[in-house]
Design a protein around this motif. Structure first.
Motif, PDB file in Angstrom:
ATOM      1  N   TYR A 192       0.820  -1.217   0.000  1.00 40.84           N
ATOM      2  CA  TYR A 192       0.000   0.000   0.000  1.00 40.84           C
ATOM      3  C   TYR A 192       0.854   1.268   0.000  1.00 40.84           C
ATOM      4  CZ  TYR A 192      -3.538  -3.391   1.234  1.00 40.84           C
ATOM      5  OH  TYR A 192      -4.357  -4.491   1.239  1.00 40.84           O
ATOM      6  N   GLY A 193       2.009   1.225  -0.666  1.00 40.76           N
ATOM      7  CA  GLY A 193       2.830   2.422  -0.836  1.00 40.76           C
ATOM      8  C   GLY A 193       3.587   2.864   0.405  1.00 40.76           C
ATOM      9  N   ARG A 194       3.638   2.031   1.426  1.00 39.57           N
ATOM     10  CA  ARG A 194       4.367   2.414   2.637  1.00 39.57           C
ATOM     11  C   ARG A 194       5.836   1.986   2.518  1.00 39.57           C
ATOM     12  NH1 ARG A 194       2.529  -0.549   7.097  1.00 39.57           N
ATOM     13  NH2 ARG A 194       1.973  -2.162   5.620  1.00 39.57           N
ATOM     14  N   ALA A 195       6.617   2.422   3.473  1.00 37.69           N
ATOM     15  CA  ALA A 195       8.024   2.017   3.510  1.00 37.69           C
ATOM     16  C   ALA A 195       8.427   1.802   4.962  1.00 37.69           C
ATOM     17  CB  ALA A 195       8.907   3.074   2.862  1.00 37.69           C
ATOM     18  N   GLY A 196       9.256   0.787   5.176  1.00 40.68           N
ATOM     19  CA  GLY A 196       9.759   0.514   6.525  1.00 40.68           C
ATOM     20  C   GLY A 196      11.202   0.964   6.645  1.00 40.68           C
ATOM     21  N   ALA A 197      11.524   1.626   7.736  1.00 39.96           N
ATOM     22  CA  ALA A 197      12.879   2.122   7.956  1.00 39.96           C
ATOM     23  C   ALA A 197      13.812   0.971   8.315  1.00 39.96           C
ATOM     24  CB  ALA A 197      12.879   3.159   9.061  1.00 39.96           C
ATOM     25  N   ASN A 198      15.025   1.034   7.815  1.00 40.64           N
ATOM     26  CA  ASN A 198      16.055   0.048   8.120  1.00 40.64           C
ATOM     27  C   ASN A 198      17.354   0.814   8.332  1.00 40.64           C
ATOM     28  OD1 ASN A 198      17.602  -2.185   8.382  1.00 40.64           O
ATOM     29  ND2 ASN A 198      17.438  -2.856   6.256  1.00 40.64           N
ATOM     30  N   PHE A 199      17.584   1.285   9.559  1.00 35.42           N
ATOM     31  CA  PHE A 199      18.748   2.110   9.857  1.00 35.42           C
ATOM     32  C   PHE A 199      19.855   1.257  10.455  1.00 35.42           C
ATOM     33  CE2 PHE A 199      15.677   5.825  10.736  1.00 35.42           C
ATOM     34  CZ  PHE A 199      15.449   5.960   9.383  1.00 35.42           C
ATOM     35  N   LYS A 200      21.092   1.581  10.101  1.00 36.18           N
ATOM     36  CA  LYS A 200      22.239   0.841  10.615  1.00 36.18           C
ATOM     37  C   LYS A 200      23.275   1.832  11.144  1.00 36.18           C
ATOM     38  CE  LYS A 200      23.856  -2.544   8.143  1.00 36.18           C
ATOM     39  NZ  LYS A 200      24.555  -3.289   7.101  1.00 36.18           N
ATOM     40  N   ASP A 201      23.638   1.677  12.428  1.00 36.42           N
ATOM     41  CA  ASP A 201      24.687   2.505  13.019  1.00 36.42           C
ATOM     42  C   ASP A 201      26.042   1.861  12.759  1.00 36.42           C
ATOM     43  OD1 ASP A 201      23.175   4.561  14.182  1.00 36.42           O
ATOM     44  OD2 ASP A 201      22.655   3.291  15.885  1.00 36.42           O
ATOM     45  N   LEU A 202      27.003   2.670  12.353  1.00 38.16           N
ATOM     46  CA  LEU A 202      28.373   2.213  12.210  1.00 38.16           C
ATOM     47  C   LEU A 202      29.162   2.666  13.434  1.00 38.16           C
ATOM     48  CD1 LEU A 202      28.895   2.985   8.436  1.00 38.16           C
ATOM     49  CD2 LEU A 202      28.220   0.851   9.492  1.00 38.16           C
ATOM     50  N   ILE A 203      30.231   1.953  13.750  1.00 42.97           N
ATOM     51  CA  ILE A 203      30.941   2.160  15.007  1.00 42.97           C
ATOM     52  C   ILE A 203      32.380   2.597  14.731  1.00 42.97           C
ATOM     53  CG2 ILE A 203      31.634   1.057  17.185  1.00 42.97           C
ATOM     54  CD1 ILE A 203      28.594   1.267  16.682  1.00 42.97           C
ATOM     55  N   ASN A 204      32.859   3.574  15.514  1.00 43.72           N
ATOM     56  CA  ASN A 204      34.249   4.017  15.476  1.00 43.72           C
ATOM     57  C   ASN A 204      34.972   3.473  16.703  1.00 43.72           C
ATOM     58  OD1 ASN A 204      33.710   5.568  13.198  1.00 43.72           O
ATOM     59  ND2 ASN A 204      33.220   7.377  14.400  1.00 43.72           N
ATOM     60  N   LEU A 205      36.155   2.921  16.484  1.00 43.21           N
ATOM     61  CA  LEU A 205      36.988   2.407  17.572  1.00 43.21           C
ATOM     62  C   LEU A 205      38.295   3.181  17.578  1.00 43.21           C
ATOM     63  CD1 LEU A 205      36.661  -1.397  16.744  1.00 43.21           C
ATOM     64  CD2 LEU A 205      35.225  -0.084  18.285  1.00 43.21           C
ATOM     65  N   ASP A 206      38.783   3.556  18.759  1.00 40.06           N
ATOM     66  CA  ASP A 206      40.118   4.135  18.828  1.00 40.06           C
ATOM     67  C   ASP A 206      40.837   3.651  20.069  1.00 40.06           C
ATOM     68  OD1 ASP A 206      38.291   5.934  20.179  1.00 40.06           O
ATOM     69  OD2 ASP A 206      39.974   7.287  20.425  1.00 40.06           O
TER      70      ASP A 206
END
Length: 149
Positions: A126-140
């Motif tokens: 029905y024309g909707r969209a689902g969010a698919n977010f991905k966090d990337l990680i910084n290491l130091d």
């Protein structure tokens, strides 16, 4: 020193970063806490044992439904995150060798923080969209020479 989470660097130090790696922030925070203040070789050996699933990483944060392991309490085997930390330790040992530091190195500072977020959307009915977010990680990491006693 743009991008490091520590302001005052020790006089003789080596440092390294891994930016925007695709691992879990929860696992990265607990692995960083696990190897903080260890000697560099001891940290490498401990991470090898985690990859072989002979030793678990004790979890101190994000403990919802984390099973207890014998002798350490709540813990897991975050192999994907540990492999990123192994790359980080290899990089910092190469940087220390280039700077002429001894083999007796200690982890002075290590941190895991959020990087950028990749935003994707999955089409639905029905024309909707689902969010698919991905966090990337910084290491130091920053290592220093161990003091001779």
């Amino acid at each position: 020193m743009k991008g490091y989470s520590i302001d005052k660097m020790p006089e003789k130090h080596a440092r390294a970063q891994v930016k925007e790696t695709d691992i879990s922030l929860k696992d990265a925070v607990n692995v960083a806490h696990f190897i903080r203040n260890m000697d560099l070789e001891a940290a490498k050996n401990a991470l090898n044992l985690v990859v072989e699933k002979k030793m678990a990483v004790p979890y101190f944060r994000y403990l919802d439904s984390v099973s207890h392991r014998k002798g350490i309490g709540p813990g897991r085997y975050p192999v994907k995150a540990v492999k990123s930390f192994q790359k980080l330790l290899d990089d910092v040992s190469a940087n220390a060798e280039f700077k002429g530091l001894t083999d007796d190195l200690k982890i002075f500072h290590i941190s895991a923080s959020k990087g950028r977020m990749i935003k994707k959307f999955t089409p639905k009915a029905y024309g909707r969209a689902g969010a698919n977010f991905k966090d990337l990680i910084n290491l130091d990491i920053v290592v220093i020479e161990n003091e001779k006693e």
